[in-house]
Motif scaffolding. Structure first.
Motif, PDB file in Angstrom:
ATOM      1  N   LEU A 120       0.829  -1.214   0.000  1.00  0.00           N
ATOM      2  CA  LEU A 120       0.000   0.000   0.000  1.00  0.00           C
ATOM      3  C   LEU A 120       0.863   1.265   0.000  1.00  0.00           C
ATOM      4  N   ILE A 121       0.296   2.350  -0.487  1.00  0.00           N
ATOM      5  CA  ILE A 121       1.002   3.638  -0.474  1.00  0.00           C
ATOM      6  C   ILE A 121       0.707   4.361   0.836  1.00  0.00           C
ATOM      7  N   LEU A 122       1.766   4.910   1.425  1.00  0.00           N
ATOM      8  CA  LEU A 122       1.624   5.662   2.666  1.00  0.00           C
ATOM      9  C   LEU A 122       1.492   7.150   2.317  1.00  0.00           C
ATOM     10  N   HIS A 123       0.475   7.800   2.849  1.00  0.00           N
ATOM     11  CA  HIS A 123       0.201   9.212   2.521  1.00  0.00           C
ATOM     12  C   HIS A 123       0.539  10.113   3.705  1.00  0.00           C
ATOM     13  N   LEU A 124       1.288  11.174   3.421  1.00  0.00           N
ATOM     14  CA  LEU A 124       1.717  12.108   4.467  1.00  0.00           C
ATOM     15  C   LEU A 124       1.182  13.506   4.186  1.00  0.00           C
ATOM     16  N   ALA A 125       1.057  14.306   5.277  1.00  0.00           N
ATOM     17  CA  ALA A 125       0.642  15.700   5.106  1.00  0.00           C
ATOM     18  C   ALA A 125       1.786  16.525   4.515  1.00  0.00           C
ATOM     19  N   LEU A 164      -4.452  14.527  11.822  1.00  0.00           N
ATOM     20  CA  LEU A 164      -4.312  13.199  12.434  1.00  0.00           C
ATOM     21  C   LEU A 164      -2.916  13.025  13.047  1.00  0.00           C
ATOM     22  N   GLU A 165      -2.830  12.139  14.027  1.00  0.00           N
ATOM     23  CA  GLU A 165      -1.546  11.880  14.696  1.00  0.00           C
ATOM     24  C   GLU A 165      -0.732  10.815  13.954  1.00  0.00           C
ATOM     25  N   PHE A 166      -1.298  10.267  12.877  1.00  0.00           N
ATOM     26  CA  PHE A 166      -0.632   9.176  12.158  1.00  0.00           C
ATOM     27  C   PHE A 166      -0.834   9.379  10.659  1.00  0.00           C
ATOM     28  N   PRO A 167       0.099   8.840   9.831  1.00  0.00           N
ATOM     29  CA  PRO A 167      -0.112   8.901   8.380  1.00  0.00           C
ATOM     30  C   PRO A 167      -1.181   7.897   7.957  1.00  0.00           C
ATOM     31  N   LEU A 168      -1.636   7.995   6.716  1.00  0.00           N
ATOM     32  CA  LEU A 168      -2.672   7.086   6.213  1.00  0.00           C
ATOM     33  C   LEU A 168      -2.121   6.208   5.099  1.00  0.00           C
ATOM     34  N   VAL A 169      -2.511   4.948   5.096  1.00  0.00           N
ATOM     35  CA  VAL A 169      -2.287   4.140   3.900  1.00  0.00           C
ATOM     36  C   VAL A 169      -3.543   4.241   3.060  1.00  0.00           C
ATOM     37  N   ALA A 170      -3.386   4.284   1.758  1.00  0.00           N
ATOM     38  CA  ALA A 170      -4.570   4.390   0.900  1.00  0.00           C
ATOM     39  C   ALA A 170      -4.305   3.833  -0.491  1.00  0.00           C
ATOM     40  N   PRO A 171      -4.794   2.622  -0.740  1.00  0.00           N
ATOM     41  CA  PRO A 171      -4.841   2.157  -2.126  1.00  0.00           C
ATOM     42  C   PRO A 171      -6.053   2.784  -2.808  1.00  0.00           C
ATOM     43  N   SER A 172      -6.124   2.670  -4.122  1.00  0.00           N
ATOM     44  CA  SER A 172      -7.268   3.238  -4.835  1.00  0.00           C
ATOM     45  C   SER A 172      -8.567   2.561  -4.383  1.00  0.00           C
ATOM     46  N   ALA A 173      -9.653   3.333  -4.420  1.00  0.00           N
ATOM     47  CA  ALA A 173     -10.927   2.864  -3.857  1.00  0.00           C
ATOM     48  C   ALA A 173     -11.743   2.095  -4.887  1.00  0.00           C
ATOM     49  N   ASN A 174     -11.275   0.878  -5.169  1.00  0.00           N
ATOM     50  CA  ASN A 174     -11.982   0.003  -6.098  1.00  0.00           C
ATOM     51  C   ASN A 174     -11.681  -1.431  -5.687  1.00  0.00           C
ATOM     52  N   PRO A 175     -12.610  -2.351  -5.967  1.00  0.00           N
ATOM     53  CA  PRO A 175     -12.262  -3.749  -5.750  1.00  0.00           C
ATOM     54  C   PRO A 175     -11.058  -4.100  -6.634  1.00  0.00           C
ATOM     55  N   PHE A 176     -10.278  -5.080  -6.220  1.00  0.00           N
ATOM     56  CA  PHE A 176      -9.082  -5.523  -6.941  1.00  0.00           C
ATOM     57  C   PHE A 176      -9.369  -5.668  -8.436  1.00  0.00           C
ATOM     58  N   GLN A 177      -8.514  -5.094  -9.247  1.00  0.00           N
ATOM     59  CA  GLN A 177      -8.549  -5.176 -10.719  1.00  0.00           C
ATOM     60  C   GLN A 177      -9.668  -4.381 -11.388  1.00  0.00           C
ATOM     61  N   ARG A 178     -10.393  -3.559 -10.624  1.00  0.00           N
ATOM     62  CA  ARG A 178     -11.443  -2.754 -11.263  1.00  0.00           C
ATOM     63  C   ARG A 178     -10.958  -1.318 -11.445  1.00  0.00           C
TER      64      ARG A 178
END
Ligand code: TXA
Ligand code: MG
Length: 316
Positions: free
Chosen positions: A54-59, A125-139
């Motif tokens: 997953l990609i880690l997202h920072l401010a 937030l006190e922590f970074p976020l992980v965020a993959p794209s918001a779709n079911p796998f392969q969509r």
């Protein structure tokens, strides 16, 4: 449920829950990067294989030094130029980064999004976020809150509404291998833009046979119908005439022939077309077309990225 209430989203995240997150590229499914529980929920809701990290997202960049052990000079230059923005960097991870997030790999993918809502949330937030794209796998990735809601309507997912995303395509992913900047996924920031900034050529691994960063899975970004990349559009329309056809074109041409027809740019601009691509695929899917007929796009920086995505979407 779609909401604009940042506090509501914060509360969910602080309790190891997950939310739909707007970014300038595509919507993500976000959870705390420091919570194994949240990370597992993300994999589960997407039905995503655990070997796909997953990609880690920072401010902002201030948090970076705690999470990575080294930043090569060329990457530092790219970061200064393109971040915050639609680019992700693969960097050697520090001990603070959970193994569940990187799928056991030595590198962590880091992105600093420029979307105002994502920035606001991350900075509170006190922590970074992980965020993959918001779709079911392969969509196909989602570019509006409603598209996220449509995918996950059974999951009671809270989705933070940030409007339609600006770029409409995932971030470009780069890393550093054997002393050279290496590209793993093309996105809105192109190879030529990157090479211009670092003043040297980069290694392009987007077609690599080994799945190192699975924007590299052969099938990907796919709507739930057949995609035909036609040499002769008229012939394909004739061939599929008994089906509910959707037409996806660069510019307005023969749209009147098919009821569900989308041209991605009025004047044939491939950059504009790239930004509109995913939204168009979602619209055609909503019309329940059974086959999408499209063509190869012009062989320029942005046209090639569209071709990469539609080829992966058409792969069986
Ligand atoms: O624009 C974007 O990047 C969006 C938004 C939400 O930020 N996110 C996104 O995430 O597209 P995802 O998970 O759909 O795609 C991330 C890609 C995957 O192909 C994954 O394999 C690769 O990044 N990746 C992530 N961490 C990696 C790592 N440590 N090593 C190699 N590849 C990695
Ligand atoms: Mg994805």
């Amino acid at each position: 449920m779609i909401t604009k209430d940042l506090n509501n989203a914060k509360e969910v995240l602080e309790n190891c829950g997950i939310i739909g997150l707007p970014t300038e590229t595509v919507y993500g499914i976000a959870g705390s990067a420091f919570s194994d529980e949240a990370i597992h929920k993300i994999y589960a809701i997407k039905n995503r294989p655990f070997e796909n990290p997953l990609i880690l997202h920072l401010a902002d960049k201030d948090q970076l030094s705690a999470l990575v052990t080294h930043i090569p000079d060329e990457i530092e230059i790219l970061m200064k130029t393109f971040s915050p923005g639609p680019i992700t960097f693969l960097l050697p991870k520090s001990k603070k980064v959970l193994d569940s997030l990187t799928a056991g790999k030595p590198n962590v993918a880091i992105r600093i999004p420029s979307h105002p809502v994502a920035y606001q949330l991350l900075s509170e937030l006190e922590f970074p976020l992980v965020a993959p794209s918001a779709n079911p796998f392969q969509r196909v990735s989602s570019v509006t809150a409603q598209q996220v809601e449509d995918y996950f309507s059974n999951d009671e997912l809270l989705i933070l509404d940030g409007g339609q995303t600006n770029y409409g395509i995932e971030s470009t992913i780069v890393g550093f291998e054997n002393g050279r900047v290496t590209l793993y996924r093309e996105g809105f920031i192109t190879i030529s833009q990157i090479e211009k900034v670092i003043n040297t050529t980069i290694v392009n691994k987007t077609q690599s046979k080994v799945v190192e960063a699975p924007g590299m899975y052969k099938k990907h970004y796919a709507p739930n119908c057949e995609i035909i990349i036609a040499r002769d559009i008229m012939r394909e329309i004739e061939r599929w005439k008994d089906k509910n056809i959707g037409l996806l074109l660069l510019k307005p041409m023969i749209n009147q022939l098919v009821p569900f027809s989308i041209s991605l740019s009025n004047n044939g601009d491939t950059k504009e077309a790239l930004s509109n691509l995913y939204n168009a695929l979602h619209s055609l899917e909503r019309q329940k077309v059974e086959v999408i007929i499209t063509h190869l796009f012009p062989n320029d920086d942005y046209g090639n990225i569209i071709n990469d995505r539609i080829l992966k979407a058409s792969y069986k």
